[in-house]
Design a protein around this motif. Structure first.
Motif, PDB file in Angstrom:
ATOM      1  N   GLY A 178     -26.810 -48.640 -84.676  1.00 61.42           N
ATOM      2  CA  GLY A 178     -26.517 -48.954 -83.199  1.00 61.42           C
ATOM      3  C   GLY A 178     -26.670 -50.563 -82.987  1.00 61.42           C
ATOM      4  N   THR A 199     -22.955 -52.396 -82.658  1.00 64.12           N
ATOM      5  CA  THR A 199     -22.563 -53.124 -81.169  1.00 64.12           C
ATOM      6  C   THR A 199     -22.359 -54.854 -81.518  1.00 64.12           C
ATOM      7  N   THR A 203     -25.481 -45.672 -81.380  1.00 63.38           N
ATOM      8  CA  THR A 203     -24.422 -46.910 -81.198  1.00 63.38           C
ATOM      9  C   THR A 203     -23.744 -46.414 -79.647  1.00 63.38           C
TER      10      THR A 203
END
Length: 501
Positions: free
Chosen positions: A364, A368, A32
């Motif tokens: 991640g 995002t 992330t």
């Protein structure tokens, strides 16, 4: 863990501000941080210990879009669309890891390999055939073979899944952390998060007193430390066991191998070397049980070794043994998104279901997108607030199991006196109305803590294999002296004063 020295970033020494504060420097947290840094976001990452020092260092590192639950079950629980999204998201995670490895030039033994799913020992092939059809419907590339073209895990047919992958997870994390630094991200180790406060200007307070303010907070701590109840009623903690067996180089083709037994088993091959030359390590895992609800690791390791030796006669000796904890969601899909407690700018990633490496990369990508206010086709599938009605039976079963653990409050202790405890071991004893977690060290000195887990009041039990105190309700774990090492508890077992908590 035995082949890499992981970096220890300096602790956070002063209060700071960033666009995003991430808690946990495992695969989910670092993935992330990297994805956000690539978007130009300022990122601060806080880790309690070293980089990768949680469950990421204990993974067997299968990079796969072959779901642990199986696509028959995923389709039953989430429908045809959900199964296709699960398959495509895990495939996208492998692709993204491969791209990061290439672009950041990370030396982590990444390689594409096939995966083979074998039917149950001595069982019919009907279940395997059903899984073949369900995987096809989910958009998977899959081939049914009458027998494995490599070494057979079980006699008879199997399913071949091309373009799976494997890597050395800790070497990957070292490279990923370096890439985060190069993009301006800040990583602090040895920094325990004390509390999280949401709001337009969210705050993360650390034990050292320093505070990080941020526009968004991500808790990537294996299991959530920011949610007290909601998420923990929808997943259960399990311990899984692994052996690493030395075998001649090339004696077993590199691939991911899984069976459909209960308990199931999984295998992959990792290259190794020492002063005697090159060799391979056959990594075999399985023999799972609910955390804190069994203390028979030696028997499980023995069964696992026997299972492996029966099928891989070239095993020379056992080099490694270890265990790890996985969080099993009731519906087989991880929880990635907004904290279900209602905080708009606090996010979580948990429920790895034995697929932590790809789940970490999915976190991640998905988190995002959410923080950048972009649409993501996977968001509803992984939504931590979702309710999967078809998983109601498993939810009820897990809830009853959890409730049953509180019966320990009215039972006696496992020993009557500390003197009965062998050196370098622990046990729970009753003292009046209190339950006490007692560790007797190698010198015979006694160390006492409350046996009450500070998360929701369940009583911990002694894990002789790892020398930890494990909570059988929600998976909190503490070292032998009572220091918290795994959530959802976020504080140590309480000290005993004058025999009382």
């Amino acid at each position: 863990m035995a082949t890499v020295d992981m970096p220890q970033p300096a602790p956070l020494a002063q209060s700071l501000h960033a666009d995003v504060c991430i808690i946990g420097a495992g695969i989910a947290g670092l993935s992330t941080a990297y994805c956000l840094a690539c978007e130009g976001k300022s990122v601060i990452l806080l880790e309690d210990g070293r980089i990768g020092s949680g469950m990421t260092q204990r993974t067997t590192a299968h990079l796969s879009n072959v779901m642990d639950e199986g696509y028959v079950e995923i389709e039953r629980l989430h429908g045809h669309k959900g199964a296709r999204l699960a398959a495509s998201s895990h495939a996208a995670a492998i692709d993204r890891i491969e791209k990061i490895v290439a672009e950041e030039r990370i030396a982590c033994d990444f390689e594409r390999i096939d995966g083979y799913l074998f039917s149950k020992s001595g069982g019919s092939n009907e279940t395997l055939d059903d899984e073949f059809l369900a995987a096809q419907c989910a958009g998977m590339r899959v081939e049914r073979l009458e027998r494995s073209p490599v070494i057979p895990l079980e006699a008879g047919p199997c399913l071949r899944f091309p373009r799976q992958a494997q890597f050395h997870p800790l070497r990957y994390l070292i490279g990923l952390a370096g890439a985060v630094h190069r993009r301006g991200g800040q990583i602090f180790g040895g920094t325990h998060v004390k509390s999280v406060k949401d709001g337009p200007q969210a705050q993360v307070e650390t034990d050292g007193g320093a505070i990080v303010t941020a526009g968004a907070i991500v808790a990537a701590t294996n299991t959530s430390i920011v949610d007290t109840v909601a998420i923990h009623t929808k997943q259960a903690p399990y311990m899984t066991y692994v052996i690493g067996a030395r075998i001649p180089t090339g004696s077993v083709p590199k691939a991911l191998y899984w069976d459909m037994d209960d308990p199931y088993h999984y295998v992959r091959i990792q290259s190794g070397s020492d002063r005697d030359g090159q060799y391979d390590v056959l990594i075999a895992g399985g023999e799972d049980h609910k955390t804190g609800q069994a203390d028979d690791a030696e028997m499980r390791y023995a069964r696992l070794e026997q299972w492996a030796r029966d099928r891989f006669r070239m095993i020379e000796r056992i080099e490694y043994r270890w265990s790890g904890q996985v969080m099993e969601p009731v519906d087989g899909i991880g929880f990635i998104g907004h904290d279900p407690g209602g905080s708009e700018n606090v996010y979580i990633a948990t429920g790895d279901s034995g697929m932590g490496m790809t789940h970490g990369m999915i976190a991640g990508i998905l988190l995002t997108d959410l923080i950048m206010k972009r649409d993501c086709p996977w968001s509803s599938l992984y939504d931590p607030s979702r309710k999967t009605l078809r998983a109601a039976g498993q939810y009820a079963k897990d809830t009853l199991n959890m409730a049953a653990q509180y019966v320990d409050w009215v039972t006696g202790g496992s020993v009557k006196a500390a003197e009965e405890i062998p050196k370098d071991s622990g046990a729970v004893l009753r003292r009046g109305l209190a339950k006490v977690a007692v560790y007797r060290d190698q010198m015979g000195l006694v160390h006492e803590r409350s046996a009450v887990c500070p998360h929701l009041g369940c009583l911990v039990s002694w894990n002789a294999n790892e020398k930890t105190w494990d909570c059988p309700c929600h998976g909190s774990r503490f070292d032998k002296l009572g220091t918290v090492i795994n959530g959802p508890a976020n504080s140590d077992l309480a000290l005993m004063k004058n025999g009382q908590e």
